[in-house]
Design an enzyme around this catalytic site. Structure first.
Site, PDB file in Angstrom:
ATOM      1  N   HIS A   1       3.522  -2.204   3.899  1.00 38.57           N
ATOM      2  CA  HIS A   1       3.469  -0.785   3.578  1.00 38.57           C
ATOM      3  C   HIS A   1       4.847  -0.327   3.122  1.00 38.57           C
ATOM      4  O   HIS A   1       5.855  -0.583   3.795  1.00 38.57           O
ATOM      5  CB  HIS A   1       3.007   0.034   4.790  1.00 38.57           C
ATOM      6  CG  HIS A   1       1.541  -0.078   5.055  1.00 38.57           C
ATOM      7  ND1 HIS A   1       0.995  -1.112   5.791  1.00 38.57           N
ATOM      8  CD2 HIS A   1       0.493   0.693   4.652  1.00 38.57           C
ATOM      9  CE1 HIS A   1      -0.327  -0.963   5.841  1.00 38.57           C
ATOM     10  NE2 HIS A   1      -0.659   0.120   5.160  1.00 38.57           N
TER      11      HIS A   1
ATOM     12  N   ASP B   1       0.859  -1.183   0.000  1.00 40.27           N
ATOM     13  CA  ASP B   1       0.000   0.000   0.000  1.00 40.27           C
ATOM     14  C   ASP B   1       0.898   1.236   0.000  1.00 40.27           C
ATOM     15  O   ASP B   1       1.809   1.362   0.832  1.00 40.27           O
ATOM     16  CB  ASP B   1      -0.919   0.016   1.221  1.00 40.27           C
ATOM     17  CG  ASP B   1      -2.102  -0.933   1.073  1.00 40.27           C
ATOM     18  OD1 ASP B   1      -2.175  -1.638   0.052  1.00 40.27           O
ATOM     19  OD2 ASP B   1      -2.943  -0.976   1.995  1.00 40.27           O
TER      20      ASP B   1
END
Length: 203
Positions: free
Chosen positions: A171, A23
Site C-alpha cells: 500500500h 493499491d
C-alpha cells in the site's frame, strides 16, 4: 474460481520473475518517493487507483503513466464487489475507465477488487468488461497508518515471502514502505529475481 475467470494471483514457479503492485485509494504523501525509487532502479509497477485518487492527485497518476507504470482499476468508490448489484458493479468499473481515457487517452485493463473480495458473478462481470482480475500472492499489514515505524518487520515480511512468480501487494499509504523500498528492491535483485510488468506476466 479465479483461474476459471482468467484472473491471476501468482506467476510461473519456474521463472524468477516478481511483479510489484500498489493499491492507492488515497494519497498520504509517500507516492512521490516511491516513484523516485522505482525510477532509480528501473522497476516497473502497477498502481491500482480509485476515482478519489484520480480526481485528487491527477498529477501523480500522470507521472505514473509518463514513467512507464501500469495504472489499474480499483473502482470509483472502493465497494465490496459481492455486495453490489450488476448495474453498480458495471458503473464502478466503467466510470473510472472512462475518466482515465478522457484525461489521458489511457485504456485500463487490469482490475483489483477492493478488499480482495469477489465472487463468481463479479469475476465473470469483470472479465466481460475486458479486464483481467489481479489478486496477489503476498501482502502484509502495511495499510494501517497508525501502525508504522516497523521497518525491520516490513523488510523481513517481504523478503521472507519471496518466490518465483510472486505478485507483491504493497500500500502506497504506508510510510514504512516508502522508506524500505530502496533496500527491498536491491535485495530482491541481489537474490536473483527480476521485476517484470504485468504486461509481461508468465503463468
Amino acid at each position: 474460481m479465479l483461474a476459471a475467470a482468467s484472473g491471476i494471483a501468482v506467476g510461473s514457479p519456474d521463472i524468477a520473475y516478481v511483479y510489484l503492485t500498489f493499491d492507492n485509494g488515497h494519497e498520504e504523501g509517500y507516492t512521490p518517493k516511491i516513484l523516485d525509487v522505482l525510477k532509480e532502479h528501473s522497476v516497473p509497477a502497477t498502481f491500482f487507483i480509485t476515482g478519489h485518487y484520480l480526481n485528487s492527485v491527477t498529477e501523480l497518476v500522470e507521472r505514473m503513466l509518463n514513467e512507464g507504470h501500469i495504472v489499474g482499476n480499483h473502482t470509483v468508490n472502493h465497494p465490496s464487489m459481492p455486495d453490489i448489484d450488476d448495474d453498480r458493479l458495471r458503473a464502478e468499473i466503467t466510470n473510472l475507465h472512462s475518466s482515465m481515457h478522457q484525461r489521458f487517452g489511457y485504456e485500463m485493463k487490469f482490475f483489483r477488487p477492493p478488499k480482495g473480495e469477489f465472487s463468481e458473478r463479479t469475476l465473470d462481470m469483470t472479465r466481460s468488461l475486458g479486464y483481467t482480475t489481479v489478486m496477489w500472492s503476498f501482502a502484509y499489514d502495511d495499510w494501517d497508518k497508525n501502525n508504522q515505524g516497523r521497518q525491520e518487520y516490513a523488510k523481513n515480511k517481504i523478503l521472507d515471502n519471496l518466490h518465483n512468480g510472486a505478485i507483491i501487494l504493497l500500500h502506497a499509504t504506508s510510510r514504512d514502505n516508502s522508506e524500505i523500498l530502496d533496500y527491498v528492491i536491491r535485495e530482491i535483485k541481489a537474490r536473483g529475481f527480476e521485476f517484470r510488468s504485468l504486461d509481461e506476466f508468465k503463468r
